[in-house]
Design an enzyme around this catalytic site. Structure first.
Site, PDB file in Angstrom:
ATOM      1  N   MET A  95      40.396  36.839  30.570  1.00  0.00           N
ATOM      2  CA  MET A  95      40.863  36.803  31.952  1.00  0.00           C
ATOM      3  C   MET A  95      39.680  36.876  32.905  1.00  0.00           C
ATOM      4  SD  MET A  95      44.034  39.514  31.680  1.00  0.00           S
ATOM      5  CE  MET A  95      43.214  40.555  30.478  1.00  0.00           C
ATOM      6  N   GLY A 183      38.586  41.561  35.573  1.00  0.00           N
ATOM      7  CA  GLY A 183      37.904  40.801  34.524  1.00  0.00           C
ATOM      8  C   GLY A 183      37.949  41.455  33.164  1.00  0.00           C
ATOM      9  N   SER A 184      38.526  40.799  32.158  1.00  0.00           N
ATOM     10  CA  SER A 184      38.745  41.469  30.886  1.00  0.00           C
ATOM     11  C   SER A 184      39.284  40.478  29.864  1.00  0.00           C
ATOM     12  CB  SER A 184      39.754  42.608  31.090  1.00  0.00           C
ATOM     13  OG  SER A 184      40.819  42.164  31.922  1.00  0.00           O
ATOM     14  N   ARG A 185      39.796  41.000  28.716  1.00  0.00           N
ATOM     15  CA  ARG A 185      40.417  40.150  27.715  1.00  0.00           C
ATOM     16  C   ARG A 185      41.485  40.949  26.971  1.00  0.00           C
ATOM     17  NH1 ARG A 185      35.998  38.376  23.501  1.00  0.00           N
ATOM     18  NH2 ARG A 185      37.636  38.022  21.983  1.00  0.00           N
TER      19      ARG A 185
END
Length: 214
Positions: A95, A183-185
């Protein structure tokens, strides 16, 4: 659609403090400096779009594994699931700051364990982020008896993972269960017999995109 899955439609509850501060600052600078306040309004608009949390249409296909997040597929490969100690099919969604960051359950099932790990904040686009970054893993047993692990992973900018469920809770597909800021996954570990329905580089939408079939 069950509205309980989306208790804070349009704007995520996690964003209201940030949005309120951004708008108040923009209003104050408008009153004091007029057109010089434009950068502050741009920041307020960015905060507004980051914390949007729209409802989604939930596919009813019984064996479908739904995407837990908006973003781009960065991994579709066999990997070791360290949270349930098994070999698995790993599918990862990255993301960026322009994606919706609300996380939703990929399956119907019961949460067996919730494991939180503090860690680093390297770029979540890199695969090493799965094991080095701050993360929170849900081990889920689906209603059909399959094991699915869903892992929130903090990114380069993200500094807080929010998770609102616990071991023993039941999840419904598409149900909102957490949020990651900036911001990440999300990594999903599935049985090796699962059939992937996405490819690396593909853009996906939380809940609406089918990642795999069990």
């Amino acid at each position: 659609m069950n509205n309980n899955h989306y208790p804070h439609p349009i704007i995520a509850r996690e964003g209201w403090p940030f949005l309120t501060i951004a708008v108040v600052v923009a209003l104050l600078t408008s009153a004091l400096w007029g057109a010089w306040s434009i950068p502050f309004w741009i920041i307020a608009l960015f905060v507004l779009q980051f914390f949007r949390d729209p409802p989604r249409v939930i596919p009813q296909q019984a064996n479908a594994v739904l995407s837990p997040a908006d973003g781009r597929i960065v991994v579709v490969a066999r990997a070791h699931d360290p949270y349930t100690d098994r070999e698995a099919l790993k599918i990862s969604v990255f993301m960026n700051v322009f994606n919706v960051h609300s996380n939703r359950s990929p399956v119907d099932g019961r949460i067996e364990t919730v494991q939180y790990f503090p860690g680093k904040f390297v770029n979540a686009d890199l695969d090493k982020a799965s094991l080095e970054n701050e993360r929170n893993a849900l081990a889920i047993t689906t209603t059909s008896g399959h094991s699915v692990t869903c892992v929130q992973v903090a990114g380069l900018i993200a500094r807080r993972i929010l998770c609102y469920v616990k071991a023993g809770d039941n999840l419904a597909r598409g149900q909102r269960y957490g949020f990651i800021r900036f911001g990440s996954r999300v990594d999903v570990y599935l049985p090796l017999t699962a059939v992937p329905k996405v490819t690396v580089g593909e853009k996906v939408s939380a809940t609406e995109t089918i990642l795999a079939e069990l």
